[in-house]
Write an enzyme that holds these catalytic residues in place. Structure first.
Site, PDB file in Angstrom:
ATOM      1  N   ASN A  12     -22.837  -4.967  31.673  1.00  0.00           N
ATOM      2  CA  ASN A  12     -24.161  -4.933  31.220  1.00  0.00           C
ATOM      3  C   ASN A  12     -24.579  -3.566  31.951  1.00  0.00           C
ATOM      4  O   ASN A  12     -24.608  -3.373  33.210  1.00  0.00           O
ATOM      5  CB  ASN A  12     -25.178  -6.217  31.640  1.00  0.00           C
ATOM      6  N   CYS A  72     -34.206  -8.227  34.892  1.00  0.00           N
ATOM      7  CA  CYS A  72     -33.174  -7.965  34.427  1.00  0.00           C
ATOM      8  C   CYS A  72     -32.304  -8.527  35.728  1.00  0.00           C
ATOM      9  O   CYS A  72     -32.452  -7.862  36.765  1.00  0.00           O
ATOM     10  CB  CYS A  72     -32.803  -6.798  34.015  1.00  0.00           C
ATOM     11  N   ASN A  74     -28.931  -8.447  36.261  1.00  0.00           N
ATOM     12  CA  ASN A  74     -27.789  -7.762  36.426  1.00  0.00           C
ATOM     13  C   ASN A  74     -28.134  -6.212  37.047  1.00  0.00           C
ATOM     14  O   ASN A  74     -27.602  -5.866  38.051  1.00  0.00           O
ATOM     15  CB  ASN A  74     -26.918  -7.529  35.096  1.00  0.00           C
ATOM     16  N   ARG A 199     -33.072  -9.992  23.897  1.00  0.00           N
ATOM     17  CA  ARG A 199     -34.237  -9.427  23.526  1.00  0.00           C
ATOM     18  C   ARG A 199     -34.282  -7.829  23.681  1.00  0.00           C
ATOM     19  O   ARG A 199     -34.160  -7.361  24.693  1.00  0.00           O
ATOM     20  CB  ARG A 199     -35.463  -9.934  24.085  1.00  0.00           C
ATOM     21  N   CYS A 207     -25.772 -11.130  30.839  1.00  0.00           N
ATOM     22  CA  CYS A 207     -27.343 -11.396  31.055  1.00  0.00           C
ATOM     23  C   CYS A 207     -27.410 -12.080  32.207  1.00  0.00           C
ATOM     24  O   CYS A 207     -27.306 -13.324  32.222  1.00  0.00           O
ATOM     25  CB  CYS A 207     -27.753 -11.671  29.785  1.00  0.00           C
ATOM     26  N   THR A 209     -30.265 -12.969  33.944  1.00  0.00           N
ATOM     27  CA  THR A 209     -31.505 -13.853  33.809  1.00  0.00           C
ATOM     28  C   THR A 209     -31.025 -15.258  32.712  1.00  0.00           C
ATOM     29  O   THR A 209     -31.386 -16.177  32.867  1.00  0.00           O
ATOM     30  CB  THR A 209     -32.605 -13.374  33.364  1.00  0.00           C
ATOM     31  N   GLY A 210     -30.153 -14.583  31.684  1.00  0.00           N
ATOM     32  CA  GLY A 210     -29.576 -15.590  30.766  1.00  0.00           C
ATOM     33  C   GLY A 210     -28.799 -16.800  31.349  1.00  0.00           C
ATOM     34  O   GLY A 210     -28.780 -17.819  31.033  1.00  0.00           O
TER      35      GLY A 210
END
Length: 266
Positions: A12, A72, A74, A199, A207, A209-210
């Site tokens: 990322n 974010c 990462n 998003r 990701c 936060t994912g």
């Protein structure tokens, strides 16, 4: 001319700009132009590191489409590597504590939020098992970890059409601020496979936060116990959380190269 670093966390990738010495005027159009992989520098997210009154540095985050976002994971892991020491970071999602570890960083991502209006959703709904779904997907969970996430736990991750389902769900009116879409499969007692439609950025190699939101949702549903290894296409993150506490995310951060650019040309 302004200096920048190209960095990534599990693939990322980011253009990280040092704005501590002087403000860098950033618009949606300029961020989108810098992020363009053909006519610009190219990145998933553009990161501005600036001064802060109540932290070591501030961090602004712009997606590849130019939209500014709150968090974010990462990119947060890249900040201590960029600054050269452990840092307290002011973001729109709050204060984040990032510490260097071998090969990357460990970040306290704060406490997750579960209220429907904190996600946010368009109307009241249980966020642990939502009373809504799309096509044949099971009822998802929703978690805000500084930005909004919806998480689907499926039996066969490889059977999904992410390019079709991702934008369909991201832009659904149920999510007034749009949403990050997480497709997850529990593959062991402490192990989750995850693919994220981000998003404003689309499918991403990773990701942070994912991974945080997905691990939290899995622990809340008692599908798994922490700490959790979350395997993304770009590699693994370790997420630890206990109900009532904050989320600790640990994983790699990589410096690729440094450069200079005239931001007024974008």
């Amino acid at each position: 001319m302004g200096r920048f670093s190209k960095m990534h966390g599990l693939g990322n990738d980011f253009v990280v700009i040092d704005a501590r010495a002087g403000d860098v005027a950033m618009t949606q159009a300029r961020a989108r132009a810098i992020a363009d992989r053909h006519a610009g520098i190219g990145c998933d997210q553009l990161i501005l590191i600036g001064k802060s009154d109540d932290a070591d540095v501030s961090m602004q985050i712009f997606n590849a489409d130019g939209s500014e976002v709150e968090a974010c994971g990462n990119a947060t892991r890249c900040v201590p590597l960029f600054v050269g020491r452990d840092v307290l970071i002011r973001t729109k999602a709050g204060l984040l504590d990032a510490k260097s570890v071998d090969g990357g960083a460990s970040v306290d991502m704060g406490a997750p939020r579960f209220d429907w209006d904190a996600i946010p959703l368009a109307y009241p709904m249980d966020t642990l098992t939502m009373g809504a779904s799309w096509e044949d997907l099971p009822a998802p969970a929703a978690v805000n970890v500084g930005n909004p996430h919806v998480i689907f736990f499926v039996d066969d991750l490889d059977a999904l059409d992410f390019d079709r389902l991702g934008p369909l769900i991201e832009n659904d009116p149920l999510f007034p601020a749009r949403v990050n879409v997480n497709f997850a499969q529990v593959v062991g007692d402490n192990h989750i496979r995850l693919v994220v439609w981000e998003r404003g950025a689309g499918l991403t190699r990773a990701c942070g936060t994912g991974a945080c939101a997905t691990a939290v949702a899995a622990i809340r549903r008692k599908l798994i116990a922490g700490p959790v290894t979350v395997s993304l296409p770009g590699g693994d993150l370790t997420i630890d959380w206990a109900p009532g506490g904050t989320i600790r995310m640990t994983g790699p951060a990589t410096h690729v190269f440094d450069g200079e650019a005239d931001w007024s040309r974008f």
